[in-house]
Design a protein around this motif. Sequence first.
Motif, PDB file in Angstrom:
ATOM      1  N   LEU A  82      -6.298   9.659   8.010  1.00 13.00           N
ATOM      2  CA  LEU A  82      -6.386   8.271   7.555  1.00 13.00           C
ATOM      3  C   LEU A  82      -7.488   8.116   6.522  1.00 13.00           C
ATOM      4  CD1 LEU A  82      -5.985   6.539  11.032  1.00 13.00           C
ATOM      5  CD2 LEU A  82      -4.307   6.615   9.167  1.00 13.00           C
ATOM      6  N   PRO A  83      -7.274   7.250   5.532  1.00 16.71           N
ATOM      7  CA  PRO A  83      -8.311   7.013   4.530  1.00 16.71           C
ATOM      8  C   PRO A  83      -9.501   6.285   5.153  1.00 16.71           C
ATOM      9  CG  PRO A  83      -6.454   5.533   4.183  1.00 16.71           C
ATOM     10  CD  PRO A  83      -6.062   6.483   5.280  1.00 16.71           C
ATOM     11  N   SER A  84     -10.637   6.398   4.510  1.00 10.76           N
ATOM     12  CA  SER A  84     -11.872   5.833   5.068  1.00 10.76           C
ATOM     13  C   SER A  84     -11.848   4.313   5.189  1.00 10.76           C
ATOM     14  CB  SER A  84     -13.077   6.272   4.237  1.00 10.76           C
ATOM     15  OG  SER A  84     -12.926   5.827   2.906  1.00 10.76           O
ATOM     16  N   ASP A  85     -10.986   3.647   4.437  1.00  7.47           N
ATOM     17  CA  ASP A  85     -10.936   2.183   4.495  1.00  7.47           C
ATOM     18  C   ASP A  85      -9.796   1.670   5.383  1.00  7.47           C
ATOM     19  OD1 ASP A  85      -8.840   2.898   2.845  1.00  7.47           O
ATOM     20  OD2 ASP A  85      -9.226   1.321   1.373  1.00  7.47           O
ATOM     21  N   ILE A  86      -9.235   2.516   6.229  1.00  7.84           N
ATOM     22  CA  ILE A  86      -8.072   2.125   7.028  1.00  7.84           C
ATOM     23  C   ILE A  86      -8.388   0.994   8.002  1.00  7.84           C
ATOM     24  CG2 ILE A  86      -8.374   3.736   8.959  1.00  7.84           C
ATOM     25  CD1 ILE A  86      -5.086   2.832   7.114  1.00  7.84           C
ATOM     26  N   PHE A  87      -9.616   0.856   8.394  1.00  3.83           N
ATOM     27  CA  PHE A  87      -9.973  -0.183   9.369  1.00  3.83           C
ATOM     28  C   PHE A  87      -9.924  -1.578   8.759  1.00  3.83           C
ATOM     29  CE2 PHE A  87     -12.060   3.812  10.539  1.00  3.83           C
ATOM     30  CZ  PHE A  87     -11.324   4.079  11.692  1.00  3.83           C
ATOM     31  N   THR A  88      -9.731  -1.671   7.446  1.00  2.00           N
ATOM     32  CA  THR A  88      -9.540  -2.975   6.799  1.00  2.00           C
ATOM     33  C   THR A  88      -8.076  -3.404   6.821  1.00  2.00           C
ATOM     34  OG1 THR A  88      -9.255  -2.018   4.592  1.00  2.00           O
ATOM     35  CG2 THR A  88     -11.513  -2.559   5.272  1.00  2.00           C
ATOM     36  N   ASP A  89      -7.193  -2.541   7.299  1.00  2.00           N
ATOM     37  CA  ASP A  89      -5.758  -2.846   7.406  1.00  2.00           C
ATOM     38  C   ASP A  89      -5.547  -3.693   8.651  1.00  2.00           C
ATOM     39  OD1 ASP A  89      -2.972  -2.846   7.174  1.00  2.00           O
ATOM     40  OD2 ASP A  89      -2.781  -0.891   8.155  1.00  2.00           O
ATOM     41  N   LYS A  90      -5.810  -4.963   8.526  1.00  2.00           N
ATOM     42  CA  LYS A  90      -5.824  -5.866   9.691  1.00  2.00           C
ATOM     43  C   LYS A  90      -4.449  -6.108  10.309  1.00  2.00           C
ATOM     44  CE  LYS A  90     -10.207  -6.468   9.502  1.00  2.00           C
ATOM     45  NZ  LYS A  90     -11.052  -5.667  10.350  1.00  2.00           N
ATOM     46  N   ASP A  91      -3.362  -5.977   9.525  1.00  2.00           N
ATOM     47  CA  ASP A  91      -2.035  -6.232  10.093  1.00  2.00           C
ATOM     48  C   ASP A  91      -1.238  -4.956  10.362  1.00  2.00           C
ATOM     49  OD1 ASP A  91      -1.247  -5.450   7.551  1.00  2.00           O
ATOM     50  OD2 ASP A  91      -0.261  -7.341   7.056  1.00  2.00           O
ATOM     51  N   GLY A  92      -1.803  -3.796  10.051  1.00  2.00           N
ATOM     52  CA  GLY A  92      -1.162  -2.526  10.352  1.00  2.00           C
ATOM     53  C   GLY A  92      -0.079  -2.086   9.389  1.00  2.00           C
ATOM     54  N   THR A  93       0.247  -2.891   8.391  1.00  2.00           N
ATOM     55  CA  THR A  93       1.349  -2.539   7.499  1.00  2.00           C
ATOM     56  C   THR A  93       1.024  -1.334   6.617  1.00  2.00           C
ATOM     57  OG1 THR A  93       0.633  -4.199   5.891  1.00  2.00           O
ATOM     58  CG2 THR A  93       2.330  -4.863   7.472  1.00  2.00           C
ATOM     59  N   ARG A  94      -0.198  -1.223   6.193  1.00  2.00           N
ATOM     60  CA  ARG A  94      -0.583  -0.071   5.367  1.00  2.00           C
ATOM     61  C   ARG A  94      -0.546   1.207   6.203  1.00  2.00           C
ATOM     62  NH1 ARG A  94      -6.321   1.128   3.436  1.00  2.00           N
ATOM     63  NH2 ARG A  94      -6.012   3.004   2.228  1.00  2.00           N
TER      64      ARG A  94
END
Length: 119
Positions: free
Chosen positions: A78-90
């Motif tokens: 997972l990319p380092s900014d994955i925790f900003t994917d609040k709705d899980g779509t990314r």
Amino acid sequence: MRILVVCGAGASSTFVAQRVRHAAHDRGLPYSAFAGTEQSLPIDLDAADVVLVGPHLAHALERIERDAALRGTTVVLLPSDIFTDKDGTRTLALVQDAVGGAGGQPPAAGSPPAAARTD
């Protein structure tokens, strides 16, 4: 499809697993997602089609890929900014890309993981 999200202690992976599970449900996809830790990985791998590896475990990626390959399981760092994917779509899109399409079916038994295929 069974998606395992792995992190160090299980806290951040729980959030990612919940979000990707909801995103899949919203799209009518029959996916399950669950959280695991680096320590539980040897057992959890047996129940997973795809493993999403937290960015802070990049140092262990080669070992995780080797263990997953023995089971025909696809691994995605997972990319380092994955925790900003609040709705899980990314995150869901990363899973679907890794397994070869929007249908999101795991590779057939005996075929190489998507990352290893050249098609």
